[in-house]
Design an enzyme around this catalytic site. Structure first.
Site, PDB file in Angstrom:
ATOM      1  N   HIS A   1      -0.029  -2.741  13.616  1.00 30.82           N
ATOM      2  CA  HIS A   1      -1.359  -3.311  13.813  1.00 30.82           C
ATOM      3  C   HIS A   1      -1.290  -4.289  14.970  1.00 30.82           C
ATOM      4  CE1 HIS A   1      -2.658  -1.387  10.226  1.00 30.82           C
ATOM      5  NE2 HIS A   1      -2.010  -2.191   9.395  1.00 30.82           N
TER       6      HIS A   1
ATOM      7  N   ARG B   1       0.848  -1.194   0.000  1.00 35.43           N
ATOM      8  CA  ARG B   1       0.000   0.000   0.000  1.00 35.43           C
ATOM      9  C   ARG B   1       0.882   1.242   0.000  1.00 35.43           C
ATOM     10  NH1 ARG B   1       1.514   1.745   4.659  1.00 35.43           N
ATOM     11  NH2 ARG B   1       1.809   0.310   6.398  1.00 35.43           N
TER      12      ARG B   1
ATOM     13  N   ALA C   1      -5.281   5.651  11.186  1.00 37.54           N
ATOM     14  CA  ALA C   1      -4.347   5.699  10.057  1.00 37.54           C
ATOM     15  C   ALA C   1      -5.050   5.250   8.783  1.00 37.54           C
ATOM     16  CB  ALA C   1      -3.135   4.815  10.329  1.00 37.54           C
TER      17      ALA C   1
ATOM     18  N   GLY D   1      -7.010   0.052   3.482  1.00 40.09           N
ATOM     19  CA  GLY D   1      -8.065   0.889   4.032  1.00 40.09           C
ATOM     20  C   GLY D   1      -7.641   1.689   5.243  1.00 40.09           C
TER      21      GLY D   1
ATOM     22  N   TRP E   1       5.663   3.142   7.707  1.00 43.51           N
ATOM     23  CA  TRP E   1       5.476   2.052   8.663  1.00 43.51           C
ATOM     24  C   TRP E   1       4.192   2.253   9.464  1.00 43.51           C
ATOM     25  CZ3 TRP E   1       8.055  -2.347   8.584  1.00 43.51           C
ATOM     26  CH2 TRP E   1       9.335  -2.379   8.040  1.00 43.51           C
TER      27      TRP E   1
ATOM     28  N   CYS F   1       4.182   6.279  10.472  1.00 42.25           N
ATOM     29  CA  CYS F   1       3.940   7.080   9.259  1.00 42.25           C
ATOM     30  C   CYS F   1       5.017   8.139   9.048  1.00 42.25           C
ATOM     31  CB  CYS F   1       2.564   7.732   9.314  1.00 42.25           C
ATOM     32  SG  CYS F   1       1.218   6.524   9.395  1.00 42.25           S
TER      33      CYS F   1
END
EC number: 2.3.1.181
Length: 227
Positions: free
Chosen positions: A84, A77, A155, A168, A81, A186
């Site tokens: 999750h 995507r 995010a 997503g 970084w 990010c």
């Protein structure tokens, strides 16, 4: 499953437990291809993952510290970084952007990203949490009630194949916030992360999921149909 050319519904799937990230990547890629081939309908898929770090196409090696040695994956995507883990809701959106979706014009990537942001903001507002975007910062932000500082609460990371979206959003409900210290989230070092739990401990994953489903048609037009 045959795709309807005109539909006021979108398939809405929720997986229980923790979904392995490679399984999620495989499913999204395959489903996007089936939408391209008009063999499947658009879908929003709600999941949680085990603790992992995923690298977007702009990720830098020096932004990964990973003291707990969690698995890392190339996500494919956009973005950098991302962490999750349990207590974080992922909503993977496989949508046909060749056509208009509610307030989102056809083939308008900027409008689609803004639509995802507005979906998050509307969802969180319904839960009593004010959130916002900031110029030059990716994601959705809120003023942490403990630190009184702006911090990331959600995010975004997307990929588009022949105008079919996948990947997503992620919203922090009650993840282990210290796990975010394993990366520069990010690529932004000046701000921390926060979670819904810090605003209201009574918000459950089910409550969040219901808010996401209620907010979806306000932005994207279609009505969630659970499968």
């Amino acid at each position: 499953m045959t795709r309807n050319d005109i539909s006021e519904e979108i398939l809405w799937k929720k997986s229980q437990g923790l979904t392995a990230y490679p399984e999620a990547l495989h499913f999204m890629s395959a489903h996007a291809q089936e939408i391209i081939q008009k063999k499947a309908d658009p879908l929003v898929w709600l999941v949680e993952h085990e603790p992992i770090f995923t690298a977007g196409t702009s990720a830098k090696k020096e932004d990964l510290f990973n003291p707990h040695h969690y698995p890392t994956y190339e996500a494919g995507r956009g973005g950098q970084w991302t962490y999750h883990g349990p207590g974080q809701r992922l909503a993977y959106v496989m949508l046909d952007l060749n056509k208009q979706n509610g307030t989102i014009p056809a083939r308008d990537l900027r409008a689609y990203v803004q639509g995802l942001e507005q979906w998050i903001i509307t969802t969180l507002s319904s839960l009593g949490v004010k959130s916002f975007t900031r110029e030059g910062r990716i994601g959705v932000w809120a003023t942490d009630p403990i630190t009184n500082q702006e911090a990331k609460i959600a995010a975004l990371g997307i990929r588009v194949s022949r105008w079919i979206s996948w990947h997503g959003i992620s919203i922090n409900l009650n993840p282990t916030l210290n796990d975010f210290n394993g990366i520069v989230p990010c690529g932004i070092t000046e701000y921390g992360v926060t979670s819904l739990e810090r605003f209201d401990r009574s918000i459950s994953m089910q409550t969040l999921d219901e808010a996401l489903a209620k907010a979806w048609p306000l932005i994207f037009g279609s009505i969630p149909k659970e499968i």
